[in-house]
Design a protein around this motif. Structure first.
Motif, PDB file in Angstrom:
ATOM      1  N   ASN A 167       0.790  -1.217   0.000  1.00 37.54           N
ATOM      2  CA  ASN A 167       0.000   0.000   0.000  1.00 37.54           C
ATOM      3  C   ASN A 167       0.831   1.280   0.000  1.00 37.54           C
ATOM      4  O   ASN A 167       0.264   2.363   0.009  1.00 37.54           O
ATOM      5  N   MET A 168       2.152   1.181   0.030  1.00 39.73           N
ATOM      6  CA  MET A 168       2.995   2.371   0.092  1.00 39.73           C
ATOM      7  C   MET A 168       3.310   2.850  -1.325  1.00 39.73           C
ATOM      8  O   MET A 168       4.447   2.805  -1.791  1.00 39.73           O
ATOM      9  N   TRP A 169       2.274   3.327  -2.016  1.00 33.81           N
ATOM     10  CA  TRP A 169       2.460   3.713  -3.414  1.00 33.81           C
ATOM     11  C   TRP A 169       3.285   4.989  -3.545  1.00 33.81           C
ATOM     12  O   TRP A 169       4.022   5.155  -4.507  1.00 33.81           O
ATOM     13  N   GLY A 170       3.146   5.908  -2.613  1.00 29.10           N
ATOM     14  CA  GLY A 170       3.956   7.118  -2.668  1.00 29.10           C
ATOM     15  C   GLY A 170       5.435   6.818  -2.540  1.00 29.10           C
ATOM     16  O   GLY A 170       6.263   7.352  -3.293  1.00 29.10           O
ATOM     17  N   SER A 171       5.787   5.938  -1.626  1.00 27.39           N
ATOM     18  CA  SER A 171       7.190   5.544  -1.457  1.00 27.39           C
ATOM     19  C   SER A 171       7.681   4.756  -2.663  1.00 27.39           C
ATOM     20  O   SER A 171       8.846   4.881  -3.066  1.00 27.39           O
ATOM     21  N   LEU A 172       6.799   3.943  -3.241  1.00 26.94           N
ATOM     22  CA  LEU A 172       7.185   3.204  -4.439  1.00 26.94           C
ATOM     23  C   LEU A 172       7.485   4.158  -5.591  1.00 26.94           C
ATOM     24  O   LEU A 172       8.468   3.977  -6.315  1.00 26.94           O
ATOM     25  N   MET A 173       6.637   5.192  -5.755  1.00 25.15           N
ATOM     26  CA  MET A 173       6.893   6.171  -6.808  1.00 25.15           C
ATOM     27  C   MET A 173       8.175   6.953  -6.540  1.00 25.15           C
ATOM     28  O   MET A 173       8.917   7.300  -7.464  1.00 25.15           O
ATOM     29  N   ALA A 174       8.462   7.211  -5.271  1.00 28.05           N
ATOM     30  CA  ALA A 174       9.701   7.894  -4.921  1.00 28.05           C
ATOM     31  C   ALA A 174      10.916   7.025  -5.257  1.00 28.05           C
ATOM     32  O   ALA A 174      11.900   7.508  -5.838  1.00 28.05           O
ATOM     33  N   ALA A 175      10.842   5.752  -4.912  1.00 29.39           N
ATOM     34  CA  ALA A 175      11.946   4.846  -5.237  1.00 29.39           C
ATOM     35  C   ALA A 175      12.111   4.691  -6.745  1.00 29.39           C
ATOM     36  O   ALA A 175      13.228   4.632  -7.261  1.00 29.39           O
ATOM     37  N   THR A 176      10.994   4.641  -7.463  1.00 28.39           N
ATOM     38  CA  THR A 176      11.055   4.535  -8.918  1.00 28.39           C
ATOM     39  C   THR A 176      11.671   5.784  -9.535  1.00 28.39           C
ATOM     40  O   THR A 176      12.460   5.704 -10.482  1.00 28.39           O
ATOM     41  N   THR A 177      11.315   6.949  -9.001  1.00 32.80           N
ATOM     42  CA  THR A 177      11.899   8.201  -9.501  1.00 32.80           C
ATOM     43  C   THR A 177      13.400   8.214  -9.301  1.00 32.80           C
ATOM     44  O   THR A 177      14.160   8.585 -10.206  1.00 32.80           O
ATOM     45  N   VAL A 178      13.849   7.795  -8.124  1.00 32.44           N
ATOM     46  CA  VAL A 178      15.290   7.757  -7.861  1.00 32.44           C
ATOM     47  C   VAL A 178      15.988   6.762  -8.774  1.00 32.44           C
ATOM     48  O   VAL A 178      17.094   7.012  -9.268  1.00 32.44           O
ATOM     49  N   SER A 179      15.338   5.635  -9.043  1.00 33.46           N
ATOM     50  CA  SER A 179      15.965   4.621  -9.898  1.00 33.46           C
ATOM     51  C   SER A 179      16.099   5.086 -11.341  1.00 33.46           C
ATOM     52  O   SER A 179      16.940   4.560 -12.085  1.00 33.46           O
ATOM     53  N   CYS A 180      15.272   6.044 -11.759  1.00 33.87           N
ATOM     54  CA  CYS A 180      15.358   6.553 -13.133  1.00 33.87           C
ATOM     55  C   CYS A 180      16.474   7.572 -13.318  1.00 33.87           C
ATOM     56  O   CYS A 180      16.867   7.847 -14.458  1.00 33.87           O
ATOM     57  N   VAL A 181      16.961   8.143 -12.214  1.00 37.05           N
ATOM     58  CA  VAL A 181      17.941   9.224 -12.323  1.00 37.05           C
ATOM     59  C   VAL A 181      19.253   8.768 -12.968  1.00 37.05           C
ATOM     60  O   VAL A 181      19.771   9.447 -13.871  1.00 37.05           O
ATOM     61  N   PRO A 182      19.860   7.631 -12.575  1.00 31.94           N
ATOM     62  CA  PRO A 182      21.152   7.251 -13.175  1.00 31.94           C
ATOM     63  C   PRO A 182      21.090   7.060 -14.686  1.00 31.94           C
ATOM     64  O   PRO A 182      21.930   7.596 -15.418  1.00 31.94           O
ATOM     65  N   ILE A 183      20.099   6.315 -15.166  1.00 26.49           N
ATOM     66  CA  ILE A 183      20.026   6.067 -16.612  1.00 26.49           C
ATOM     67  C   ILE A 183      19.642   7.337 -17.358  1.00 26.49           C
ATOM     68  O   ILE A 183      20.053   7.546 -18.510  1.00 26.49           O
ATOM     69  N   LEU A 184      18.897   8.249 -16.707  1.00 25.67           N
ATOM     70  CA  LEU A 184      18.559   9.529 -17.330  1.00 25.67           C
ATOM     71  C   LEU A 184      19.806  10.388 -17.485  1.00 25.67           C
ATOM     72  O   LEU A 184      20.005  11.032 -18.523  1.00 25.67           O
ATOM     73  N   LEU A 185      20.672  10.397 -16.481  1.00 27.62           N
ATOM     74  CA  LEU A 185      21.923  11.148 -16.575  1.00 27.62           C
ATOM     75  C   LEU A 185      22.822  10.584 -17.667  1.00 27.62           C
ATOM     76  O   LEU A 185      23.465  11.336 -18.410  1.00 27.62           O
ATOM     77  N   ILE A 186      22.867   9.259 -17.760  1.00 22.83           N
ATOM     78  CA  ILE A 186      23.667   8.640 -18.822  1.00 22.83           C
ATOM     79  C   ILE A 186      23.142   9.035 -20.185  1.00 22.83           C
ATOM     80  O   ILE A 186      23.911   9.342 -21.110  1.00 22.83           O
ATOM     81  N   TYR A 187      21.829   9.062 -20.323  1.00 27.35           N
ATOM     82  CA  TYR A 187      21.245   9.449 -21.613  1.00 27.35           C
ATOM     83  C   TYR A 187      21.562  10.898 -21.941  1.00 27.35           C
ATOM     84  O   TYR A 187      21.887  11.225 -23.091  1.00 27.35           O
ATOM     85  N   LEU A 188      21.478  11.795 -20.963  1.00 29.97           N
ATOM     86  CA  LEU A 188      21.758  13.207 -21.221  1.00 29.97           C
ATOM     87  C   LEU A 188      23.212  13.422 -21.626  1.00 29.97           C
ATOM     88  O   LEU A 188      23.519  14.276 -22.460  1.00 29.97           O
ATOM     89  N   ILE A 189      24.115  12.627 -21.048  1.00 28.28           N
ATOM     90  CA  ILE A 189      25.535  12.775 -21.366  1.00 28.28           C
ATOM     91  C   ILE A 189      25.859  12.154 -22.721  1.00 28.28           C
ATOM     92  O   ILE A 189      26.638  12.709 -23.507  1.00 28.28           O
ATOM     93  N   LEU A 190      25.250  11.016 -23.019  1.00 28.06           N
ATOM     94  CA  LEU A 190      25.600  10.261 -24.237  1.00 28.06           C
ATOM     95  C   LEU A 190      24.448  10.229 -25.233  1.00 28.06           C
ATOM     96  O   LEU A 190      24.354   9.293 -26.021  1.00 28.06           O
ATOM     97  N   ARG A 191      23.586  11.243 -25.229  1.00 23.99           N
ATOM     98  CA  ARG A 191      22.392  11.182 -26.075  1.00 23.99           C
ATOM     99  C   ARG A 191      22.735  11.115 -27.555  1.00 23.99           C
ATOM    100  O   ARG A 191      22.085  10.397 -28.321  1.00 23.99           O
TER     101      ARG A 191
END
Length: 272
Positions: A235-259
């Motif tokens: 039932n902790m959907w807010g925390s799940l969305m927070a964890a998902t947001t954090v997990s997207c940051v590394p691959i997003l940074l890689i994409y911005l650097i190597l787009r």
């Protein structure tokens, strides 16, 4: 020369804007949900009325997010390096060496590309379990140490390499290993780098096999850790969305650097 009318240009750009909004909106909704409290999480509000950061605090205290991010990078890098190493050797052997059964081997390799991984998943699981590699990063990487797609891609690239240069190197007394490492690889590094980027993305997005092998969060990549988090706190959907947001940051940074390199990789191998 053909000129588009203003109406056609407006419709074309309007369609592109709409597609961009549709692609970005799920990411925004994920970020928006991560800032809502439990009483507001199921509302359809576009913006959180009272943004909270307790979801992020709870996610970091309940999940080893940094460790799981390290696991994802380790698995992706190991898969990519192993696939590139085995593909370079296999492609060079198929291009340069003449031996009996070469056509049969190439045909078998091509056919294995058509076999879905799900059909060989159970034998691989039994093998990894017998080797004692269950719930380890090596157990996730081992079945993906060879990529037929990478072999065939490098095979096409090596075939277009000038044979005159290789013959000159052989006359000078260079061994096959020296020809591969000192002549072919430096001159095809752009192709190898593009292939490496694609293989890294595929390894990062791998889900089904790591889900079978990883049993704990400390040995799980980010995607599998999120699934384990859902099972533990449904039932902790807010925390799940927070964890998902954090997990997207590394691959997003890689994409911005190597787009630019990533786009070139999809263009180079997407056409093939």
């Amino acid at each position: 020369m053909f000129h588009r009318s203003p109406i056609q240009s407006f419709a074309r750009h309007g369609m592109l804007v709409l597609l961009c909004v549709l692609a970005v909106f799920p990411l925004y909704w994920m970020l928006n949900s991560s800032l809502k409290n439990e009483s507001e999480i199921f509302t359809s509000s576009i913006f959180p009325h009272k943004p909270v950061f307790s979801n992020y605090t709870y996610a970091f205290t309940q999940m080893p997010i940094v460790r799981m991010a390290f696991n994802s990078f380790a698995v992706s890098i190991m898969m990519t390096m192993l696939q590139l190493a085995t593909s370079l050797l296999a492609a060079y052997a198929l291009v340069r060496w003449r031996f009996r059964g070469k056509g049969v081997i190439f045909a078998i390799l091509s056919l294995t590309w058509l076999i879905p991984f799900q059909s060989i998943m159970i034998p691989n699981y039994v093998l990894v379990n017998d080797l004692g590699l269950n719930d380890t990063l090596l157990g996730i990487v081992l079945p993906f140490s060879v990529s037929t797609f990478a072999i065939l891609s490098l095979y096409q690239s090596f075939q277009s390499f000038p044979g005159v240069l290789i013959e000159a190197a052989q006359i000078d007394g260079m061994s096959d290993w020296s020809i591969l490492t000192r002549l072919i690889i430096p001159n095809t590094r752009s192709t190898i780098a593009s292939l490496g980027i694609l293989q890294f993305i595929n390894a990062w997005n791998e889900y089904l096999w790591p889900m079978l092998i990883a049993k704990s969060m400390n040995h799980a990549p980010l995607q599998i850790g999120l699934r384990l988090f859902v099972n533990s706190d449904t039932n902790m959907w807010g925390s799940l969305m927070a964890a998902t947001t954090v997990s997207c940051v590394p691959i997003l940074l890689i994409y911005l650097i190597l787009r630019r390199q990533i786009v070139d990789s999809f263009v180079r191998f997407g056409i093939k």
